[in-house]
Enzyme design. Sequence first.
Site, PDB file in Angstrom:
ATOM      1  N   HIS A 116       0.853  -1.183   0.000  1.00 50.49           N
ATOM      2  CA  HIS A 116       0.000   0.000   0.000  1.00 50.49           C
ATOM      3  C   HIS A 116       0.890   1.235   0.000  1.00 50.49           C
ATOM      4  O   HIS A 116       1.649   1.481   0.940  1.00 50.49           O
ATOM      5  CB  HIS A 116      -0.916   0.005   1.227  1.00 50.49           C
ATOM      6  N   LYS A 135     -10.170   6.085  -3.679  1.00 54.34           N
ATOM      7  CA  LYS A 135      -9.177   7.135  -3.426  1.00 54.34           C
ATOM      8  C   LYS A 135      -7.812   6.699  -3.921  1.00 54.34           C
ATOM      9  O   LYS A 135      -7.412   5.551  -3.743  1.00 54.34           O
ATOM     10  CB  LYS A 135      -9.099   7.471  -1.937  1.00 54.34           C
ATOM     11  N   LYS A 157      -3.631   7.760  -4.021  1.00 53.85           N
ATOM     12  CA  LYS A 157      -2.573   8.553  -3.398  1.00 53.85           C
ATOM     13  C   LYS A 157      -1.729   9.232  -4.466  1.00 53.85           C
ATOM     14  O   LYS A 157      -1.444   8.667  -5.526  1.00 53.85           O
ATOM     15  CB  LYS A 157      -1.688   7.661  -2.526  1.00 53.85           C
ATOM     16  N   ASP A 192      -5.545  11.994  -2.738  1.00 49.46           N
ATOM     17  CA  ASP A 192      -4.947  12.412  -1.468  1.00 49.46           C
ATOM     18  C   ASP A 192      -3.457  12.632  -1.701  1.00 49.46           C
ATOM     19  O   ASP A 192      -2.728  11.709  -2.062  1.00 49.46           O
ATOM     20  CB  ASP A 192      -5.171  11.336  -0.407  1.00 49.46           C
ATOM     21  N   GLU A 244      -8.002  15.773  -1.285  1.00 46.78           N
ATOM     22  CA  GLU A 244      -7.662  15.659   0.134  1.00 46.78           C
ATOM     23  C   GLU A 244      -6.259  16.201   0.392  1.00 46.78           C
ATOM     24  O   GLU A 244      -5.287  15.736  -0.184  1.00 46.78           O
ATOM     25  CB  GLU A 244      -7.757  14.196   0.595  1.00 46.78           C
ATOM     26  N   ASP A 249      -7.139  17.063   6.213  1.00 46.10           N
ATOM     27  CA  ASP A 249      -6.809  15.903   7.035  1.00 46.10           C
ATOM     28  C   ASP A 249      -5.652  16.247   7.969  1.00 46.10           C
ATOM     29  O   ASP A 249      -5.834  16.461   9.162  1.00 46.10           O
ATOM     30  CB  ASP A 249      -6.463  14.705   6.155  1.00 46.10           C
ATOM     31  N   LYS A 309     -10.157  11.297  11.881  1.00 47.76           N
ATOM     32  CA  LYS A 309      -9.507  10.054  12.304  1.00 47.76           C
ATOM     33  C   LYS A 309      -9.556  10.014  13.829  1.00 47.76           C
ATOM     34  O   LYS A 309      -9.004  10.896  14.502  1.00 47.76           O
ATOM     35  CB  LYS A 309      -8.046  10.011  11.851  1.00 47.76           C
ATOM     36  N   GLU A 362     -13.875   5.968   5.183  1.00 55.37           N
ATOM     37  CA  GLU A 362     -12.791   5.213   4.558  1.00 55.37           C
ATOM     38  C   GLU A 362     -12.373   4.087   5.505  1.00 55.37           C
ATOM     39  O   GLU A 362     -11.202   3.754   5.614  1.00 55.37           O
ATOM     40  CB  GLU A 362     -11.621   6.161   4.286  1.00 55.37           C
TER      41      GLU A 362
END
Length: 376
Positions: free
Chosen positions: A25, A170, A172, A201, A227, A252, A276, A330
Amino acid sequence: MPAAPDLTIERVDTRILDVPLIRPHGFATMTATAQPILLVSVHLAGGVVGYGEGVVPGGPWWGGESVETMKVIVDRYLAPVMVGREVSDLAGILVDFGKVVANDRFAKASCDVAMHDAWARALGIPVRDLLGGAARDSIEVTWALGVLPLEKAVPEIEERIAEFGHRSFKLKMGSGDPTVDTGRIVQLAGELDGRVGLRIDVNARWDRMTALRHLPALAEAGIELFEQPTPADDLATLREITRRTGVPVMADESVCSPSDALAVVREEAADVIALKTTKLGGLRESVKTAAVAEAAGLACHGATSLEGPFGTAASLHFACATPAVNFGSELFGPMLLKESYTTTDLVYADGRVTLPEGPGLGLEPDAAAVSRFTRD
């Protein structure tokens, strides 16, 4: 009448788990193949045990903490504040955390969640009832692809649509050349032709000029959410992006406390706040932050640090008990793990995750799996 449960916190245990992922990831600065998780257990004198997780998204680059630092902070400084007190004194315990440890919100969150779980289990109620009760019983889940090339991203999206009904994805950005990165996302959007929602993001890695140069192309390609494209403390640029691009912007990294959320509100710097429970210091601080956003008319998104099952369940209880979390979630962390370490799993279907039943968080640890993942 039955005797009241003994709510005294008898001890606090911690262990570090290293749980393999189903695939690498990619974040803006690194790629993970396993998720380190600090598993915290709060033991009450009456025999009840509550669980929480200390998790940072991708390591200390994000918020300055790691599972190793969290373990030291919990063992040496936070556990002594908890032991000997009733778990129902949770608000006072959290105040006293601040007297011995500044910041370290991820470490504090692991204890906050474990105490909520223990307290709710002792009372025989779900954690959501400690937060006001359920406003919904499930929430939409966006699947995060990380940093993937087109030939891997498209098959994974098709697979998630077919198997779990995800409708939002989403991607990255920020780890590579911005022009190449932008071209990759634009090409992917063209390939999917509007069948699903796409958001990006950047993990705060672009400066003002880079963001203003490349975000318009992403907006034209149909990206539905930006994001945190720019640094956390640069709210002026975030406001400029919010006003100029015509695409909703989510803060965020800029929001790690209720006061941070208030600053974003005052600066009109974003349309959505990423909540979060880990970065905010736990469930109580998350409730406060959601209230600030809600009062200002900002949307709230149930975000993730890639928590395991206990941390994700805690965020799910919070999201389902908080009407202000109105921009989906998410909360896919357990789906990214190659194996679980609970006896039952959270239920994902039709693009949503369902609130578990039962006391506390609604999950029980699988002792054998926990031992297998425990770091020596």
